[in-house]
Design an enzyme around this catalytic site. Structure first.
Site, PDB file in Angstrom:
ATOM      1  N   TRP A  15       0.329  -0.663  -0.019  1.00 30.96           N
ATOM      2  CA  TRP A  15       0.079   0.215   0.078  1.00 30.96           C
ATOM      3  C   TRP A  15       0.638   1.250   0.278  1.00 30.96           C
ATOM      4  O   TRP A  15       2.108   1.246   0.860  1.00 30.96           O
ATOM      5  CB  TRP A  15      -0.558  -0.008   1.263  1.00 30.96           C
ATOM      6  CG  TRP A  15      -1.795   0.872   1.380  1.00 30.96           C
ATOM      7  CD1 TRP A  15      -2.426   1.561   0.238  1.00 30.96           C
ATOM      8  CD2 TRP A  15      -1.213   2.700   1.600  1.00 30.96           C
ATOM      9  NE1 TRP A  15      -3.063   3.545   1.104  1.00 30.96           N
ATOM     10  CE2 TRP A  15      -2.182   3.526   1.801  1.00 30.96           C
ATOM     11  CE3 TRP A  15      -0.145   2.762   2.680  1.00 30.96           C
ATOM     12  CZ2 TRP A  15      -2.341   4.831   2.232  1.00 30.96           C
ATOM     13  CZ3 TRP A  15      -0.279   4.079   3.401  1.00 30.96           C
ATOM     14  CH2 TRP A  15      -1.349   5.015   3.137  1.00 30.96           C
ATOM     15  N   GLU A  33      -2.706  -2.737  -2.641  1.00 29.30           N
ATOM     16  CA  GLU A  33      -4.008  -2.235  -1.734  1.00 29.30           C
ATOM     17  C   GLU A  33      -4.213  -1.128  -2.155  1.00 29.30           C
ATOM     18  O   GLU A  33      -3.723  -0.176  -2.721  1.00 29.30           O
ATOM     19  CB  GLU A  33      -3.763  -2.049  -0.625  1.00 29.30           C
ATOM     20  CG  GLU A  33      -5.055  -2.037   0.793  1.00 29.30           C
ATOM     21  CD  GLU A  33      -4.670  -1.907   1.834  1.00 29.30           C
ATOM     22  OE1 GLU A  33      -3.813  -2.358   2.434  1.00 29.30           O
ATOM     23  OE2 GLU A  33      -5.264  -1.171   2.899  1.00 29.30           O
ATOM     24  N   LYS A  40      -6.903   2.861  -2.470  1.00 25.73           N
ATOM     25  CA  LYS A  40      -7.183   3.515  -1.567  1.00 25.73           C
ATOM     26  C   LYS A  40      -8.265   4.569  -2.461  1.00 25.73           C
ATOM     27  O   LYS A  40      -7.992   5.327  -3.404  1.00 25.73           O
ATOM     28  CB  LYS A  40      -6.667   4.294  -0.882  1.00 25.73           C
ATOM     29  CG  LYS A  40      -7.134   4.726   0.317  1.00 25.73           C
ATOM     30  CD  LYS A  40      -5.858   4.802   1.674  1.00 25.73           C
ATOM     31  CE  LYS A  40      -6.526   5.846   2.516  1.00 25.73           C
ATOM     32  NZ  LYS A  40      -5.165   5.446   3.648  1.00 25.73           N
ATOM     33  N   ASP A  82      -9.519  -2.755   0.765  1.00 20.72           N
ATOM     34  CA  ASP A  82      -9.735  -2.520   2.319  1.00 20.72           C
ATOM     35  C   ASP A  82     -11.173  -2.011   2.958  1.00 20.72           C
ATOM     36  O   ASP A  82     -11.437  -1.499   1.712  1.00 20.72           O
ATOM     37  CB  ASP A  82      -8.948  -1.325   2.739  1.00 20.72           C
ATOM     38  CG  ASP A  82      -8.637  -0.947   4.218  1.00 20.72           C
ATOM     39  OD1 ASP A  82      -9.483  -0.686   4.389  1.00 20.72           O
ATOM     40  OD2 ASP A  82      -7.427  -0.762   5.018  1.00 20.72           O
ATOM     41  N   HIS A 135     -11.964   1.893   2.000  1.00 17.21           N
ATOM     42  CA  HIS A 135     -11.439   2.268   1.188  1.00 17.21           C
ATOM     43  C   HIS A 135     -11.981   3.139  -0.144  1.00 17.21           C
ATOM     44  O   HIS A 135     -11.568   2.898  -1.199  1.00 17.21           O
ATOM     45  CB  HIS A 135      -9.804   1.584   0.305  1.00 17.21           C
ATOM     46  CG  HIS A 135      -8.842   1.469   1.642  1.00 17.21           C
ATOM     47  ND1 HIS A 135      -7.294   1.231   1.154  1.00 17.21           N
ATOM     48  CD2 HIS A 135      -8.654   2.291   2.834  1.00 17.21           C
ATOM     49  CE1 HIS A 135      -6.491   1.265   2.613  1.00 17.21           C
ATOM     50  NE2 HIS A 135      -7.639   2.238   3.497  1.00 17.21           N
ATOM     51  N   HIS A 179      -8.536  -6.270   3.924  1.00 17.88           N
ATOM     52  CA  HIS A 179      -8.635  -5.690   5.172  1.00 17.88           C
ATOM     53  C   HIS A 179      -9.428  -5.673   5.472  1.00 17.88           C
ATOM     54  O   HIS A 179     -10.289  -4.591   5.543  1.00 17.88           O
ATOM     55  CB  HIS A 179      -7.181  -4.604   5.136  1.00 17.88           C
ATOM     56  CG  HIS A 179      -5.817  -4.456   4.882  1.00 17.88           C
ATOM     57  ND1 HIS A 179      -5.333  -3.441   4.559  1.00 17.88           N
ATOM     58  CD2 HIS A 179      -5.096  -5.520   5.003  1.00 17.88           C
ATOM     59  CE1 HIS A 179      -3.784  -3.720   4.968  1.00 17.88           C
ATOM     60  NE2 HIS A 179      -3.719  -5.325   4.732  1.00 17.88           N
ATOM     61  N   ASP A 231     -12.686   6.994   5.690  1.00 16.01           N
ATOM     62  CA  ASP A 231     -11.207   5.245   6.520  1.00 16.01           C
ATOM     63  C   ASP A 231     -11.256   6.043   7.661  1.00 16.01           C
ATOM     64  O   ASP A 231      -9.966   5.801   8.115  1.00 16.01           O
ATOM     65  CB  ASP A 231     -10.833   5.927   5.382  1.00 16.01           C
ATOM     66  CG  ASP A 231      -9.178   4.200   5.732  1.00 16.01           C
ATOM     67  OD1 ASP A 231      -9.606   3.776   6.152  1.00 16.01           O
ATOM     68  OD2 ASP A 231      -8.002   5.113   5.461  1.00 16.01           O
ATOM     69  N   ASP A 280     -11.068   3.700  10.303  1.00 13.86           N
ATOM     70  CA  ASP A 280      -9.985   2.315  11.256  1.00 13.86           C
ATOM     71  C   ASP A 280     -10.708   2.050  12.246  1.00 13.86           C
ATOM     72  O   ASP A 280      -9.564   1.782  13.009  1.00 13.86           O
ATOM     73  CB  ASP A 280      -8.502   2.392  11.033  1.00 13.86           C
ATOM     74  CG  ASP A 280      -8.068   2.665   9.178  1.00 13.86           C
ATOM     75  OD1 ASP A 280      -8.138   1.187   9.109  1.00 13.86           O
ATOM     76  OD2 ASP A 280      -7.333   3.535   9.139  1.00 13.86           O
ATOM     77  N   ASP A 327      -7.290  -4.548   9.634  1.00  9.86           N
ATOM     78  CA  ASP A 327      -6.148  -3.901   9.233  1.00  9.86           C
ATOM     79  C   ASP A 327      -7.685  -2.470  10.298  1.00  9.86           C
ATOM     80  O   ASP A 327      -8.388  -1.662   9.335  1.00  9.86           O
ATOM     81  CB  ASP A 327      -6.621  -3.140   8.215  1.00  9.86           C
ATOM     82  CG  ASP A 327      -5.205  -2.026   7.784  1.00  9.86           C
ATOM     83  OD1 ASP A 327      -5.443  -1.486   9.220  1.00  9.86           O
ATOM     84  OD2 ASP A 327      -5.351  -1.579   6.803  1.00  9.86           O
TER      85      ASP A 327
END
Ligand code: RNT
Ligand code: ZN
Length: 407
Positions: free
Chosen positions: A185, A226, A228, A260, A263, A287, A295, A297, A327
């Site tokens: 990433w 990955e 985004k 992810d 993303h 992820h 995003d 997380d 993640d």
């Protein structure tokens, strides 16, 4: 014992829907969840214990207990891993190297020997290993571009990093006797209106071609890329977009996609994307994260999308093709517990998916019986899943609830 008694009750109730709980537990035991190493210390790593996050990544919160040394880090990670029942991997990141306590090994100089402590740890814990290059938190990433930088020196520096990371992945694969997924990433992008969107993407294509040039046996290492949509400081443009990587993977066939959960556009979900890759027999790295409005997380919980991701994998019968990694990073709660909560949740979501009458649901759909499909989907939600989960924890000598009061 009540765990066994409860399990027998659950088994009977699930059996009435044609669901075999023993088979679900057996299958669950075969599916690894890759636990990311970076929730434990807010992605600081071992290069420098005072390192600050860059690349648009942010850990917010000030919970006590962030590890202050490498031994303390591994002690905390051990505690977290023990709280996640069943088969696991740990996803390491390049900044978690063993540099002998001196920050003098740059990213373009890392070698497998700097990661021998991960192999030792993984063998001791009985877990597998995955890997991630760290294309951020570094002076050469400060202007926001790495693999798509038009500064040739910077671009080559990061290409070298990517190449070396694959060799570390290969080393992990050989040592652990199972494939290591090395996930790439990059943070590259622009904050504001971008007038050359093509240029950086051509550079990224070139850099990836260079990184993946050397053939590595996929028995040991498989790379993922990955995508985004945007990041902090790259709101207008991200070089490694979803469309870019989807096309890269399909055309070059030298790596796989990583999706992810945070993303994408806020109403876009990765659960609905899986079948389109599987239709072309592609493997997918995941992820599993929890975006809140963006995003963010947040720690993975048993929400609709996490359940939908696992249901989709079960319905496509693709647990061998879709690799489940986590993640998230939340510094406002205990970091060991955060890792454990997310890891346990991923396992719970897989179990829930395996406890669905998938065949009957699909038969009803194929027969055009949408009434049955909806009725069945709703009714099974009331089955005693918790009894089966408790059995799974017990089978794996994993605490079920005592740990909750410890953190
Ligand atoms: C960043 C990506 C990436 C990182 C890790 C730490 O937006 O999600 O996967 O979170 O490399
Ligand atoms: Zn990610």
């Amino acid at each position: 014992m009540s765990i066994d008694r409860n399990y027998e009750i659950a088994k009977e109730l699930y059996a009435a829907y044609g669901i075999d709980t023993d088979a679900a537990l057996k299958k669950l035991s075969e599916i690894p969840v890759s636990i990311h190493c970076w929730q434990i210390d807010d992605l600081t790593g071992f290069e420098d214990f005072n390192a600050k996050l860059s690349g648009g990544l942010a850990t917010t919160g000030n919970a006590a207990g962030k590890p202050k040394s490498v031994p303390e880090y591994f002690e905390n990670l051990t505690q977290a891993i023990k709280l996640v029942p069943g088969k696991k991997k740990v996803a390491a990141h390049a900044v978690y190297l063993d540099n002998g306590g001196v920050n003098n090994i740059d990213r373009d100089a890392i070698e497998p020997k700097h990661f021998a402590h991960w192999v030792e740890f993984a063998k001791k814990m009985g877990v597998g290993l995955d890997f991630n290059p760290t294309y951020f938190n570094h002076a050469k990433a400060e202007d926001g571009f790495t693999l798509s930088s038009n500064d040739e020196g910077i671009r080559r520096f990061w290409v070298e990093h990517g190449k070396r990371c694959r060799k570390i992945g290969e080393y992990f694969g050989k040592e652990m006797g199972q494939v290591c997924y090395t996930n790439h990433w990059i943070p590259d992008g622009y904050k504001d209106i971008t007038v050359d969107k093509l240029g950086p993407r051509k550079l990224l294509e070139k850099s990836l071609d260079e990184i993946f040039e050397e053939k590595i046996d996929p028995k040991y290492n498989v790379d993922s890329v990955e995508s985004k949509l945007f990041g902090l400081g790259s709101e207008a443009y991200v070089t490694g977009s979803h469309e870019f990587y989807t096309n890269y993977v399909a055309h070059k066939k030298n790596c796989i996609i990583c999706l992810d959960a945070g993303h994408f556009h806020p109403t876009e979900v990765i659960s609905s994307k899986l079948s389109s890759y599987l239709a072309f027999d592609q493997e997918i790295m995941l992820h599993v994260s929890r975006p809140m409005r963006w995003d963010s997380d947040h720690v993975t919980i048993l929400d609709d999308e996490t359940k939908a991701i696992m249901e989709e994998i079960a319905r496509c019968d693709a647990f061998d093709k879709v690799h489940i990694g986590l993640d998230f990073f939340d510094a406002s709660i205990n970091r060991i517990a955060a890792t454990a909560i997310g890891g346990r949740t991923a396992k719970k979501a897989i179990l829930l998916a395996l406890l669905q009458p998938t065949k009957e649901l699909q038969d009803a759909e194929h027969a055009g019986n949408f009434t049955k499909r909806l009725a069945l989907l709703e009714e099974v939600k009331g089955l005693p899943f918790g009894f089966v989960w408790a059995k799974y924890c017990d089978m794996n000598d994993c605490e079920q609830d005592d740990w909750i009061r410890r953190y």
